[in-house]
Design a protein around this motif. Sequence first.
Motif, PDB file in Angstrom:
ATOM      1  N   GLY A 172      46.074  76.164  -0.310  1.00 48.35           N
ATOM      2  CA  GLY A 172      47.015  75.757  -0.270  1.00 48.35           C
ATOM      3  C   GLY A 172      48.163  76.007  -1.624  1.00 48.35           C
ATOM      4  N   SER A 223      53.643  74.426   8.641  1.00 46.44           N
ATOM      5  CA  SER A 223      53.782  73.492   7.852  1.00 46.44           C
ATOM      6  C   SER A 223      54.313  71.929   7.591  1.00 46.44           C
ATOM      7  CB  SER A 223      53.217  73.786   6.285  1.00 46.44           C
ATOM      8  OG  SER A 223      54.415  74.640   5.757  1.00 46.44           O
ATOM      9  N   THR A 256      51.582  76.665   0.456  1.00 44.42           N
ATOM     10  CA  THR A 256      51.695  75.604   1.148  1.00 44.42           C
ATOM     11  C   THR A 256      52.374  74.945   0.090  1.00 44.42           C
ATOM     12  OG1 THR A 256      50.403  76.197   3.038  1.00 44.42           O
ATOM     13  CG2 THR A 256      51.709  74.039   3.045  1.00 44.42           C
ATOM     14  N   LYS A 305      54.763  80.062   7.868  1.00 43.50           N
ATOM     15  CA  LYS A 305      53.868  79.554   6.983  1.00 43.50           C
ATOM     16  C   LYS A 305      54.378  78.150   6.599  1.00 43.50           C
ATOM     17  CE  LYS A 305      49.990  79.269   3.088  1.00 43.50           C
ATOM     18  NZ  LYS A 305      48.460  79.565   4.101  1.00 43.50           N
ATOM     19  N   TYR A 306      55.818  78.110   6.482  1.00 43.00           N
ATOM     20  CA  TYR A 306      56.496  76.727   6.363  1.00 43.00           C
ATOM     21  C   TYR A 306      56.843  76.224   6.932  1.00 43.00           C
ATOM     22  CZ  TYR A 306      59.928  73.346   5.425  1.00 43.00           C
ATOM     23  OH  TYR A 306      61.133  72.336   5.551  1.00 43.00           O
TER      24      TYR A 306
END
Length: 231
Positions: free
Chosen positions: A78, A116, A81, A112-113
């Motif tokens: 992570g 998440s 992230t 990816k953002y």
Amino acid sequence: NNNADVLEALDKFKSNTEIQVPNNDTFSMGKIMEELFIELNQPPKSKLKTSISIIDEKTGGGMTAPSLMTIGALSSVGKTTMAMAIAQAVAFKGKKVLIISREMSYKKLAQKYLISSTGISKKKLDTRDLTKQAWYMINKRIEEYSTYNIKINDKASTISQIKKEVIKFKPDLLIVDYLQLLSPSTMKNDNREREVANLSRELKNMSQDYNMVVIQLSQLRDRAVDTAPQG
């Protein structure tokens, strides 16, 4: 005497042709104290809060430029992230963020953002298996993120290329994801650990030269795997 005349002539030639560079990097203690006194009579420097409590606590309420911070961890735990969460928190305060992404493309990083921040799985995004509520969250996040002053570069791989982007954009925060994927500045046959240490040192110098906060992500090696018997 002739030898003395020749030496004197060489000294004169050297002093006349030597490039004179003004020394602006050395200051007297009196000058330093004067500048310090002026700074103390001004409001304190603003800090970049990361929205991650443990980081803000350890940095005394937020990061202050110039500084270099390293986020090191094993693969797939992570780091990216966390970096995106920091970028969002800093940009939310109206600051400029430059992300150098060597691990993934700018589109994958943005995706990816989105995953998440919305909680929608990658599989649902890929298959477009999205409910009205999911679309609402996606639109909200995209609209929100579009207002942030964040730039992503997934091509710069050397310190000089990163420096060009910094000069153009003048960010308050530079994030490098990640350190080991940068290319060394020289072609010397140094071992990789020394090359990475030099890259980190150059990023530290860049933070000072351009008065910004630099966060470098670093992938740690799994010692258990490295030392496991082969065969």
